[in-house]
Design a protein around this motif. Structure first.
Motif, PDB file in Angstrom:
ATOM      1  N   THR A  10     106.805  69.757  23.722  1.00 31.74           N
ATOM      2  CA  THR A  10     106.223  68.823  22.766  1.00 31.74           C
ATOM      3  C   THR A  10     107.356  68.141  21.993  1.00 31.74           C
ATOM      4  O   THR A  10     108.261  68.816  21.501  1.00 31.74           O
ATOM      5  N   PRO A  11     107.320  66.805  21.907  1.00 29.82           N
ATOM      6  CA  PRO A  11     108.369  66.120  21.139  1.00 29.82           C
ATOM      7  C   PRO A  11     108.485  66.695  19.717  1.00 29.82           C
ATOM      8  O   PRO A  11     107.490  66.916  19.044  1.00 29.82           O
ATOM      9  N   GLY A  12     109.700  66.981  19.324  1.00 28.06           N
ATOM     10  CA  GLY A  12     109.952  67.515  17.996  1.00 28.06           C
ATOM     11  C   GLY A  12     109.872  69.027  17.879  1.00 28.06           C
ATOM     12  O   GLY A  12     110.257  69.584  16.860  1.00 28.06           O
ATOM     13  N   PHE A  13     109.381  69.708  18.920  1.00 27.67           N
ATOM     14  CA  PHE A  13     109.299  71.166  18.851  1.00 27.67           C
ATOM     15  C   PHE A  13     110.690  71.749  19.038  1.00 27.67           C
ATOM     16  O   PHE A  13     111.398  71.413  19.987  1.00 27.67           O
ATOM     17  N   ASP A  14     111.081  72.628  18.143  1.00 25.41           N
ATOM     18  CA  ASP A  14     112.390  73.282  18.198  1.00 25.41           C
ATOM     19  C   ASP A  14     112.167  74.786  18.283  1.00 25.41           C
ATOM     20  O   ASP A  14     111.819  75.423  17.293  1.00 25.41           O
ATOM     21  N   GLY A  15     112.357  75.327  19.472  1.00 25.60           N
ATOM     22  CA  GLY A  15     112.143  76.754  19.680  1.00 25.60           C
ATOM     23  C   GLY A  15     113.110  77.635  18.920  1.00 25.60           C
ATOM     24  O   GLY A  15     112.851  78.822  18.721  1.00 25.60           O
ATOM     25  N   SER A  16     114.228  77.066  18.486  1.00 25.20           N
ATOM     26  CA  SER A  16     115.200  77.857  17.725  1.00 25.20           C
ATOM     27  C   SER A  16     114.928  77.829  16.223  1.00 25.20           C
ATOM     28  O   SER A  16     115.558  78.574  15.474  1.00 25.20           O
ATOM     29  N   ASP A  17     113.979  77.011  15.799  1.00 25.54           N
ATOM     30  CA  ASP A  17     113.592  76.958  14.384  1.00 25.54           C
ATOM     31  C   ASP A  17     112.882  78.266  14.035  1.00 25.54           C
ATOM     32  O   ASP A  17     111.935  78.658  14.713  1.00 25.54           O
ATOM     33  N   PRO A  18     113.336  78.955  12.995  1.00 30.89           N
ATOM     34  CA  PRO A  18     112.695  80.224  12.613  1.00 30.89           C
ATOM     35  C   PRO A  18     111.180  80.109  12.434  1.00 30.89           C
ATOM     36  O   PRO A  18     110.453  81.063  12.705  1.00 30.89           O
ATOM     37  N   ALA A  19     110.706  78.946  12.038  1.00 28.87           N
ATOM     38  CA  ALA A  19     109.262  78.761  11.855  1.00 28.87           C
ATOM     39  C   ALA A  19     108.508  78.820  13.181  1.00 28.87           C
ATOM     40  O   ALA A  19     107.300  79.081  13.196  1.00 28.87           O
ATOM     41  N   ASN A  20     109.200  78.600  14.284  1.00 26.85           N
ATOM     42  CA  ASN A  20     108.559  78.598  15.602  1.00 26.85           C
ATOM     43  C   ASN A  20     108.834  79.855  16.417  1.00 26.85           C
ATOM     44  O   ASN A  20     108.300  80.004  17.518  1.00 26.85           O
ATOM     45  N   GLN A  21     109.639  80.752  15.910  1.00 28.38           N
ATOM     46  CA  GLN A  21     110.024  81.935  16.671  1.00 28.38           C
ATOM     47  C   GLN A  21     108.837  82.803  17.082  1.00 28.38           C
ATOM     48  O   GLN A  21     108.805  83.317  18.199  1.00 28.38           O
ATOM     49  N   ARG A  22     107.874  82.944  16.209  1.00 30.05           N
ATOM     50  CA  ARG A  22     106.699  83.764  16.539  1.00 30.05           C
ATOM     51  C   ARG A  22     105.962  83.203  17.753  1.00 30.05           C
ATOM     52  O   ARG A  22     105.598  83.931  18.678  1.00 30.05           O
ATOM     53  N   LYS A  23     105.756  81.888  17.773  1.00 26.96           N
ATOM     54  CA  LYS A  23     105.065  81.243  18.889  1.00 26.96           C
ATOM     55  C   LYS A  23     105.866  81.398  20.180  1.00 26.96           C
ATOM     56  O   LYS A  23     105.315  81.709  21.241  1.00 26.96           O
TER      57      LYS A  23
END
Length: 84
Positions: A26-39
């Motif tokens: 998804t454009p803008g999704f950053d898997g390394s962003d701590p907010a996205n780590q759970r997902k």
């Protein structure tokens, strides 16, 4: 070993696995962003669980059927059936 380097390869792999809610492309999704780590960890856990359901030969046949680059550890090189 799965060749998931391109969006089309990742889409083919997700299709075989039945995963339709992976946000990693998804454009803008950053898997390394701590907010996205759970997902990210949830998706990885699901992939591991799904892959554990079948043996390597079964998965290899399924991935090759859709042209996803795949190789078992005993293979010397990935399948040439790449998704384009």
């Amino acid at each position: 070993m799965l060749g998931a380097l391109t969006p089309s390869n990742r889409d083919a792999i997700r299709g075989v696995l039945g995963i339709d809610d992976d946000p990693s492309d998804t454009p803008g999704f950053d898997g390394s962003d701590p907010a996205n780590q759970r997902k990210v960890e949830q998706i990885r856990a699901r992939i591991r669980a799904i892959l554990a359901e079948r043996n390597v030969d079964e998965w290899t046949r399924r991935f090759e059927a859709v042209g996803a680059p795949v190789a078992s550890r005993k293979d010397k090189a990935p399948s040439r059936n790449h998704v384009r």
